[in-house]
Design an enzyme around this catalytic site. Structure first.
Site, PDB file in Angstrom:
ATOM      1  N   ARG A   4       5.529  -6.062 -10.457  1.00  0.00           N
ATOM      2  CA  ARG A   4       6.626  -6.846 -11.023  1.00  0.00           C
ATOM      3  C   ARG A   4       6.142  -8.273 -11.282  1.00  0.00           C
ATOM      4  O   ARG A   4       5.424  -8.855 -10.462  1.00  0.00           O
ATOM      5  CB  ARG A   4       7.820  -6.883 -10.056  1.00  0.00           C
ATOM      6  CG  ARG A   4       8.658  -5.620 -10.057  1.00  0.00           C
ATOM      7  CD  ARG A   4       9.386  -5.404 -11.390  1.00  0.00           C
ATOM      8  NE  ARG A   4      10.188  -4.185 -11.434  1.00  0.00           N
ATOM      9  CZ  ARG A   4       9.767  -3.008 -11.877  1.00  0.00           C
ATOM     10  NH1 ARG A   4       8.528  -2.851 -12.316  1.00  0.00           N
ATOM     11  NH2 ARG A   4      10.586  -1.964 -11.910  1.00  0.00           N
ATOM     12  N   GLU A   7       9.986 -11.364 -18.456  1.00  0.00           N
ATOM     13  CA  GLU A   7       9.659 -10.524 -19.607  1.00  0.00           C
ATOM     14  C   GLU A   7      10.934 -10.015 -20.292  1.00  0.00           C
ATOM     15  O   GLU A   7      11.953  -9.840 -19.616  1.00  0.00           O
ATOM     16  CB  GLU A   7       8.751  -9.350 -19.189  1.00  0.00           C
ATOM     17  CG  GLU A   7       9.401  -8.370 -18.230  1.00  0.00           C
ATOM     18  CD  GLU A   7       8.472  -7.234 -17.804  1.00  0.00           C
ATOM     19  OE1 GLU A   7       7.445  -7.522 -17.179  1.00  0.00           O
ATOM     20  OE2 GLU A   7       8.803  -6.075 -18.105  1.00  0.00           O
ATOM     21  N   PHE A   9       0.828  -1.216   0.000  1.00  0.00           N
ATOM     22  CA  PHE A   9       0.000   0.000   0.000  1.00  0.00           C
ATOM     23  C   PHE A   9       0.861   1.265   0.000  1.00  0.00           C
ATOM     24  O   PHE A   9       0.684   2.172   0.789  1.00  0.00           O
ATOM     25  CB  PHE A   9      -0.974  -0.027   1.188  1.00  0.00           C
ATOM     26  CG  PHE A   9      -2.245   0.756   0.939  1.00  0.00           C
ATOM     27  CD1 PHE A   9      -3.085   0.435  -0.113  1.00  0.00           C
ATOM     28  CD2 PHE A   9      -2.599   1.813   1.768  1.00  0.00           C
ATOM     29  CE1 PHE A   9      -4.245   1.145  -0.347  1.00  0.00           C
ATOM     30  CE2 PHE A   9      -3.769   2.532   1.553  1.00  0.00           C
ATOM     31  CZ  PHE A   9      -4.592   2.189   0.491  1.00  0.00           C
ATOM     32  N   GLY A  10       1.802   1.264  -0.950  1.00  0.00           N
ATOM     33  CA  GLY A  10       2.637   2.455  -1.134  1.00  0.00           C
ATOM     34  C   GLY A  10       1.934   3.470  -2.024  1.00  0.00           C
ATOM     35  O   GLY A  10       0.715   3.411  -2.201  1.00  0.00           O
ATOM     36  N   ARG A  11       2.750   4.346  -2.599  1.00  0.00           N
ATOM     37  CA  ARG A  11       2.194   5.463  -3.385  1.00  0.00           C
ATOM     38  C   ARG A  11       1.260   5.017  -4.511  1.00  0.00           C
ATOM     39  O   ARG A  11       0.170   5.564  -4.692  1.00  0.00           O
ATOM     40  CB  ARG A  11       3.339   6.272  -4.007  1.00  0.00           C
ATOM     41  CG  ARG A  11       3.940   7.292  -3.082  1.00  0.00           C
ATOM     42  CD  ARG A  11       4.959   8.119  -3.837  1.00  0.00           C
ATOM     43  NE  ARG A  11       6.138   7.312  -4.068  1.00  0.00           N
ATOM     44  CZ  ARG A  11       7.273   7.444  -3.389  1.00  0.00           C
ATOM     45  NH1 ARG A  11       7.376   8.364  -2.465  1.00  0.00           N
ATOM     46  NH2 ARG A  11       8.306   6.675  -3.646  1.00  0.00           N
ATOM     47  N   ILE A  12       1.714   4.012  -5.312  1.00  0.00           N
ATOM     48  CA  ILE A  12       0.909   3.626  -6.489  1.00  0.00           C
ATOM     49  C   ILE A  12      -0.378   2.934  -6.043  1.00  0.00           C
ATOM     50  O   ILE A  12      -1.456   3.168  -6.607  1.00  0.00           O
ATOM     51  CB  ILE A  12       1.736   2.753  -7.456  1.00  0.00           C
ATOM     52  CG1 ILE A  12       2.907   3.581  -8.017  1.00  0.00           C
ATOM     53  CG2 ILE A  12       0.864   2.221  -8.604  1.00  0.00           C
ATOM     54  CD1 ILE A  12       3.941   2.795  -8.814  1.00  0.00           C
ATOM     55  N   HIS A  45       4.141  -4.035 -20.299  1.00  0.00           N
ATOM     56  CA  HIS A  45       4.789  -3.160 -19.306  1.00  0.00           C
ATOM     57  C   HIS A  45       4.632  -1.668 -19.659  1.00  0.00           C
ATOM     58  O   HIS A  45       5.609  -0.962 -19.897  1.00  0.00           O
ATOM     59  CB  HIS A  45       6.276  -3.543 -19.168  1.00  0.00           C
ATOM     60  CG  HIS A  45       6.843  -3.161 -17.821  1.00  0.00           C
ATOM     61  ND1 HIS A  45       7.824  -3.874 -17.184  1.00  0.00           N
ATOM     62  CD2 HIS A  45       6.581  -2.121 -16.982  1.00  0.00           C
ATOM     63  CE1 HIS A  45       8.142  -3.310 -16.035  1.00  0.00           C
ATOM     64  NE2 HIS A  45       7.393  -2.240 -15.892  1.00  0.00           N
ATOM     65  N   GLY A  89       2.916   0.617 -17.663  1.00  0.00           N
ATOM     66  CA  GLY A  89       2.486   1.406 -16.495  1.00  0.00           C
ATOM     67  C   GLY A  89       2.810   2.890 -16.574  1.00  0.00           C
ATOM     68  O   GLY A  89       1.945   3.738 -16.407  1.00  0.00           O
TER      69      GLY A  89
HETATM   70  C1  DGY Z   1       9.389   1.288 -12.985  1.00  0.00           C
HETATM   71  O1  DGY Z   1       9.685   2.479 -13.123  1.00  0.00           O
HETATM   72  O2  DGY Z   1       9.854   0.599 -12.091  1.00  0.00           O
HETATM   73  C2  DGY Z   1       8.397   0.713 -13.937  1.00  0.00           C
HETATM   74  O3  DGY Z   1       8.279  -0.625 -13.886  1.00  0.00           O
HETATM   75  C3  DGY Z   1       8.592   1.227 -15.328  1.00  0.00           C
HETATM   76  O4  DGY Z   1       7.890   2.411 -15.303  1.00  0.00           O
END
Ligand code: DGY
Length: 322
Positions: A241, A270, A156-159, A288, A290
């Site tokens: 990840r 990957e 439950f961090g920032r993202i 990938h 994100g």
């Molecule tokens: C990261 O920055 O760690 C991501 O996986 C790529 O944006």
């Protein structure tokens, strides 16, 4: 005075490369081909600053090369499981990453995976592109209603918090989470969230979204047994990840309908992909993406530049990891 010599392992957004060229004696990777172990070792010997990204395996063999010139590894990306931090520490190298600037875009993508998986948009598009759409009908491609469901975050961090924000305020979702570190009461209150065990997240969520770091401590955290704790109607979302999930266990669960579906932006090993994923209709697969917005990728590069600038001005880089 000679300019500082910098090596960048992959192409970066043109706006960032332009600043690098202006301020440093920079070598860019025009071909954008991943560098080999030997090339990375040579870079550490010949350059003052080494700028890898999350796909470069900066392991102890690379970092312990003899006669290093580099003093800083300024990485492009928030994750740092591609860098052996213990080895970097031992070698006296400073390591930095690029947090915060990609939080919103990565949370947007997690929600996009969640919505796509629940509402079967991939299946729908494949059907339409294949010329197989026979028209609207009440039973066609029914998915799961997202509004009001329970989102369970692992980490439950920032993202995760930004994803919870979208889910809670945008879709009226209940938020539960597991994390070894307790966030502030203020954060918990904001999302009316509940801090529970990982088992409770798995058992009680309609959408389990992974937001923990990768690496040894979380390797295959989602194994057969834990995936087996999820509801049959639930979806597994991964924008963190790939190696946090045991791919074989997930494929087995998807094939045998032990869970309803998954949305994946990251994969174990990957860019190699287990071909079994391609046979499955109930999984949304992305390469990938994100942080892949024009603005965010520029911001990530500028963040690397800020860290380098601080380092070369004898200040503490804002995003120092080691
Ligand atoms: C990261 O920055 O760690 C991501 O996986 C790529 O944006």
């Amino acid at each position: 005075m000679d300019k500082i010599k910098v090596l960048v392992t992959r192409r970066w957004p043109a706006e960032v490369e332009a600043v690098l060229k202006e301020k440093y004696d920079v070598t860019l990777n025009e071909s954008d081909k991943p560098m080999t172990k030997e090339e990375m070792q040579k870079a550490l010997q010949e350059y003052d600053c080494f700028c890898p990204t999350v796909t470069d395996n900066v392991n102890s063999e690379v970092l312990s090369v003899e006669n290093k010139r580099a003093k800083i590894v300024a990485s492009f990306g928030v994750g740092f499981n591609h860098i052996d931090l213990d080895a970097a520490k031992k070698e006296g190298l400073v390591v930095t990453n690029t947090p915060e600037v990609l939080t919103d875009c990565t949370a947007d993508l997690a929600m996009s995976l969640l919505l796509s998986a629940a509402r079967r948009t991939g299946e729908g598009e494949r059907e339409l592109r294949a010329g197989k759409w026979s028209g609207w009908r009440p039973t066609h491609l029914r998915g799961m209603r997202v509004t009001g469901k329970t989102l369970g975050c692992i980490g439950f961090g920032r993202i995760a918090q930004a994803t919870a924000d979208r889910a809670h305020f945008g879709f009226g979702m209940k938020v539960i989470f597991s994390d070894p570190y307790k966030p502030s009461d203020e954060v918990i209150k904001k999302y009316d969230a509940q801090h529970v065990s990982i088992e409770e997240v798995l058992k009680n969520s309609d959408f389990v979204s992974i937001h923990c770091p990768g690496g040894e401590s979380t390797y295959h955290l989602l194994n057969d047994e834990r995936i087996g704790m999820m509801k049959e109607t639930a979806y597994l979302i991964n924008s963190a990840r790939g190696d946090v999930i045991d791919n074989d266990a997930l494929i087995n669960a998807l094939k045998n309908k032990k869970i309803a579906g998954a949305g994946l932006d990251v994969f174990e090993g990957e860019p190699e992909l287990n071909p079994a994923f391609l046979e499955l209709e109930n999984v949304v697969l992305l390469p990938h993406l994100g942080s892949a917005s024009i603005e965010t990728r520029i911001d990530m590069g500028m963040r690397v530049l800020q860290n380098m600038e601080a380092f070369y001005n004898n200040q503490e880089p804002g995003d120092r990891v080691v």
